[in-house]
Each structure stands twice: as C-alpha cells, then as structure tokens.
Design an enzyme around this catalytic site. Sequence first.
Site, PDB file in Angstrom:
ATOM      1  N   ILE A  19       0.838  -1.202   0.000  1.00  0.00           N
ATOM      2  CA  ILE A  19       0.000   0.000   0.000  1.00  0.00           C
ATOM      3  C   ILE A  19       0.871   1.250   0.000  1.00  0.00           C
ATOM      4  O   ILE A  19       0.562   2.237  -0.677  1.00  0.00           O
ATOM      5  CB  ILE A  19      -0.948  -0.003   1.219  1.00  0.00           C
ATOM      6  N   ASP A  68      13.851   3.504  11.374  1.00  0.00           N
ATOM      7  CA  ASP A  68      12.797   2.860  12.152  1.00  0.00           C
ATOM      8  C   ASP A  68      11.975   3.948  12.821  1.00  0.00           C
ATOM      9  O   ASP A  68      12.403   4.540  13.821  1.00  0.00           O
ATOM     10  CB  ASP A  68      13.420   1.929  13.190  1.00  0.00           C
ATOM     11  N   ASN A 101       1.891   5.038   7.179  1.00  0.00           N
ATOM     12  CA  ASN A 101       1.516   3.752   6.593  1.00  0.00           C
ATOM     13  C   ASN A 101       2.228   2.563   7.237  1.00  0.00           C
ATOM     14  O   ASN A 101       1.687   1.453   7.257  1.00  0.00           O
ATOM     15  CB  ASN A 101       1.826   3.767   5.093  1.00  0.00           C
ATOM     16  N   SER A 152      -5.335   2.985   9.146  1.00  0.00           N
ATOM     17  CA  SER A 152      -5.952   2.156  10.162  1.00  0.00           C
ATOM     18  C   SER A 152      -6.341   0.830   9.531  1.00  0.00           C
ATOM     19  O   SER A 152      -5.688   0.357   8.594  1.00  0.00           O
ATOM     20  CB  SER A 152      -7.162   2.871  10.773  1.00  0.00           C
ATOM     21  N   SER A 153      -7.413   0.212  10.000  1.00  0.00           N
ATOM     22  CA  SER A 153      -7.846  -1.086   9.494  1.00  0.00           C
ATOM     23  C   SER A 153      -9.267  -1.351   9.964  1.00  0.00           C
ATOM     24  O   SER A 153      -9.675  -0.848  11.026  1.00  0.00           O
ATOM     25  CB  SER A 153      -6.922  -2.196  10.005  1.00  0.00           C
ATOM     26  N   TYR A 166      -3.324  -6.191  17.395  1.00  0.00           N
ATOM     27  CA  TYR A 166      -3.353  -5.429  16.144  1.00  0.00           C
ATOM     28  C   TYR A 166      -4.579  -4.527  16.080  1.00  0.00           C
ATOM     29  O   TYR A 166      -4.475  -3.327  15.781  1.00  0.00           O
ATOM     30  CB  TYR A 166      -3.328  -6.380  14.955  1.00  0.00           C
ATOM     31  N   LYS A 170      -4.890  -0.201  15.967  1.00  0.00           N
ATOM     32  CA  LYS A 170      -5.588   0.583  14.955  1.00  0.00           C
ATOM     33  C   LYS A 170      -6.700   1.434  15.575  1.00  0.00           C
ATOM     34  O   LYS A 170      -6.965   2.550  15.118  1.00  0.00           O
ATOM     35  CB  LYS A 170      -6.135  -0.345  13.868  1.00  0.00           C
ATOM     36  N   VAL A 198      -6.244  -6.641   1.718  1.00  0.00           N
ATOM     37  CA  VAL A 198      -5.571  -6.008   0.582  1.00  0.00           C
ATOM     38  C   VAL A 198      -4.544  -6.989   0.030  1.00  0.00           C
ATOM     39  O   VAL A 198      -3.851  -7.676   0.807  1.00  0.00           O
ATOM     40  CB  VAL A 198      -4.872  -4.696   0.999  1.00  0.00           C
TER      41      VAL A 198
END
Length: 284
Positions: A19, A68, A101, A152-153, A166, A170, A198
């Site tokens: 992405i 990082d 991202n 985000s997700s 996870y 988000k 994705v």
Amino acid sequence: MSRPLEGKLGIITGASRGIGAAIAQNLASKGCNLVINYTSNSSTSLAALLAKQLESSYSIRTLCVQADVGTPDGVRKLVAATKEAFTSPTGTFQIDIIVNNAGIAQNAFIPNVTMQQYEETYRVNVLGPLLLVQAAQPYLPKDRSGRIVNLSSVSSSTGFVGQSVYGGTKAALEAMTRTWARELAENCTVNAINPGPVEGPMYASNSPEFLAGIRGWIMHTPLMAPRPGVDSPEVVEAAKADGSGGRPAYTYEVAGIAGMLCTPDAAWCTGQVVCANGGMLMLH
C-alpha cells in the site's frame, strides 16, 4: 494531466512496497515530491527502484530514508534527512503531507499473546505515527493546507479473532486521528482510512482458519465479489481456493482514497475514518 500537489512535499512511512508504494505512485502522479521511508535492509533496493521510477515517470524529486519510525532516533533521522534534502535556497522548509503507513500485524489468541508482540506492534503502529507527527509539527503549513493520513484497518471495529493487539493499535490510531484533527486544525487536516483485506504478503500470510473466520464479512462486502472477465482468472480462482469467497483490494484502490484525502478537494474533511474497504464497514 492534473497535478494538484505540484511542488508539495510528502513523507510516506513503510513506502517501499504494498500500500505504501501504491500511495507513493498516486501522490507522485499528482506532482508531489516524496520521501520514501523504509526500515529493513531487504527493502533498500525496492525503495531505490521505486524512487527512480517515480522520478522518471512524474518528474518529481524523491529521497529514500532507511529509518525505524518506531524509535525517537529513527524519526529524528528521517526528519533531519528530509530537511537537509528539501530546504529551499532561501532557507524555507515545509512538510505538506504525512502518510503514516508503516505497520505490523501479529495474530495470536489471548493465551498466546506475548509481551514482545504487544510492545513491537504498539511501538510501530501507535508510537511511530505519534513520534513522526511530533517531529514534523514545527514544519507543517500554517494555512490548513497540510494533510495527514493514517492507515488504520477494519480490525479496529470488527473484532476479528486473534487480533487483540493489532486491532487495538488501529483503534488507538483512530483515536489519535481525532485528537490531532483538533490540535492541528490551523496546520492540516487529519484523517484515517481503514482497509480490509488487501493484496500482498500480509494478506497471503493469513491462516486458513483466519480466512474462514472473516468469510462472513467478505461475502457481505459489496465490492469484494470477484468479477470474471474483469479481474484476472488468478484472482477469481484464488477467491474460491482460499475459501474467503471474495477478492482482496488492489493496492491502487486503497491508494486512491489516501490520495484523494491529500488533495485540496478534501479541505473540508478532517477527523474522519474514511472507508477504504469496499463496503465491509458501513457504520464507520
């Protein structure tokens, strides 16, 4: 070709592939100069190849920075390198766009979650964006023309099994999105997008059990139905073979939504979680 971001400068974290690389392609096509951030040595050649391609195709300037962003030192390195490369001859320097991202996902059921998984995931997915926005704030525009887009997700809202950590990261990122939209209102808009599945290595690494668990969501997502004659035969067959019942998003589809939020047309949208999941979530 319309280039609404001509001459602007954007930083994209985790931009060497997936992405992130698709967002870089989208913003470059709009005229945006780009800093392509990546973390691992294995991504060095990918980042360099992407930068060369974007410069050649879109006549923009790029900078690749290995850092990082989940550490203070990494973020300082990223912003310092950006400032050194893009300060104008008159001494002005401005960061117009930030796309947070970079992210990691490590699925585990409750009894199996480790401190290492928790700390690594929150460090990259939550602390990283915060550190970058902190470091970049002095250089953001003063006229509301800036843009921050956080990746985000759907996991922040769906409660997928195995994603205590996870999904939590988000949800935290979405909460910070709303806070930043208020605190940075005179500098920039701040929005998040929430992809579902994705295409790419992260989706391909999901176990058959995980895919079976999210099949119900996929089957009821309007735009995930594979289309014979439109999608490739491989995509259509994969939707049958992996048991998911639908296709993941193409990276450019998610990138298009991120790119839209970076344009002047999105100036009246801030503090939002914008759908980038084909309709998997219709209430958020």
